[in-house]
Design a protein around this motif. Structure first.
Motif, PDB file in Angstrom:
ATOM      1  N   ARG A  97      45.436  44.211  37.068  1.00  0.00           N
ATOM      2  CA  ARG A  97      44.501  43.065  37.231  1.00  0.00           C
ATOM      3  C   ARG A  97      44.507  41.899  36.064  1.00  0.00           C
TER       4      ARG A  97
ATOM      5  N   ASP B  68      43.145  37.202  34.908  1.00  0.00           N
ATOM      6  CA  ASP B  68      42.456  38.003  35.823  1.00  0.00           C
ATOM      7  C   ASP B  68      42.614  37.687  37.415  1.00  0.00           C
TER       8      ASP B  68
ATOM      9  N   TYR C 153      42.356  39.303  39.968  1.00  0.00           N
ATOM     10  CA  TYR C 153      41.334  39.605  40.967  1.00  0.00           C
ATOM     11  C   TYR C 153      40.474  38.588  40.998  1.00  0.00           C
ATOM     12  N   LYS C 154      39.867  38.047  39.926  1.00  0.00           N
ATOM     13  CA  LYS C 154      38.695  37.010  39.778  1.00  0.00           C
ATOM     14  C   LYS C 154      39.475  35.855  40.106  1.00  0.00           C
ATOM     15  N   THR C 155      40.621  35.377  39.782  1.00  0.00           N
ATOM     16  CA  THR C 155      41.048  34.118  40.104  1.00  0.00           C
ATOM     17  C   THR C 155      41.073  33.807  41.624  1.00  0.00           C
TER      18      THR C 155
ATOM     19  N   ASN D 151      39.447  35.133  43.915  1.00  0.00           N
ATOM     20  CA  ASN D 151      37.968  35.391  44.641  1.00  0.00           C
ATOM     21  C   ASN D 151      38.001  36.828  45.113  1.00  0.00           C
TER      22      ASN D 151
END
Length: 195
Positions: A60, A72, A74-76, A78
């Motif tokens: 991740r 990141d 996963y965060k990038t 969304n």
């Protein structure tokens, strides 16, 4: 009247010159470079009935050159839970020509991720929330004797890397990851034999 025509012309010029021609900005794309996220065995000799395994392990958090904080994925994106890539397995049919080897999807040995086979293998690394890694491990059945090669440049012009793309929801950022692969030759192939 001349003044309003002049103002309209200035307004029209400002509208047309302010158009965004940056497709990456329009399509919400972020580019990342990483090494050896997709690997395969350096084994050069197989027997019929063996499998040629390709593995993808994409954490991740990926370090990015020139940045102190890792990206990141996963965060990038969304919450994108799939990262796609493709590769081609070919068999030599004469001194100069190769043909794509295709098998039914149910013949693939899918240990992790997802895969479909046709003119190329379309692989999906699936996100595992427990260890926070996108995983893929699929074996391609070697059913006939011959000289084979694998390449990862089906959807790109790169010869020494694989391009991975997050399957993000519409309007979310898409991560394009360019990952170098060490054991490809200068033309982008890895050769092996099936006896």
């Amino acid at each position: 009247m001349k003044k309003s025509a002049y103002l309209f012309l200035l307004f029209a010029i400002s509208i047309f010159t302010s158009c965004d021609t940056n497709d990456d900005g329009f399509y919400n794309t972020v580019y990342i470079d990483a090494s050896n996220l997709v690997t395969f065995s350096n084994q050069t000799n197989y027997s019929t009935g063996d499998y040629f395994y390709v593995q993808g392990v994409i954490p991740r958090l990926l370090p990015e050159a020139g940045q102190t904080t890792p990206v990141d994925i996963y965060k990038t994106t969304n919450g994108a839970t799939k990262i796609a890539f493709s590769y081609v397995i070919e068999r030599r049919i004469n001194a100069t020509d190769w043909e794509v080897v295709s098998v039914n999807d149910n013949q693939l040995d899918i240990e992790e991720g997802s895969a479909q086979n046709g003119a190329y293998v379309y692989g999906l690394c699936l996100y595992n929330s427990t260890n926070q890694v996108y995983n893929y491990r699929v074996g391609f059945p070697l059913t006939a004797v011959g000289n084979y090669r694998v390449s990862f440049g089906y959807n790109s012009s790169s010869t020494n890397s694989v391009e991975l793309r997050s399957l993000s929801e519409p309007k979310n950022l898409v991560a394009y990851i360019d990952s170098s692969i060490n054991n490809l030759d200068s033309s982008g192939y890895f050769y092996f034999n099936v006896n």
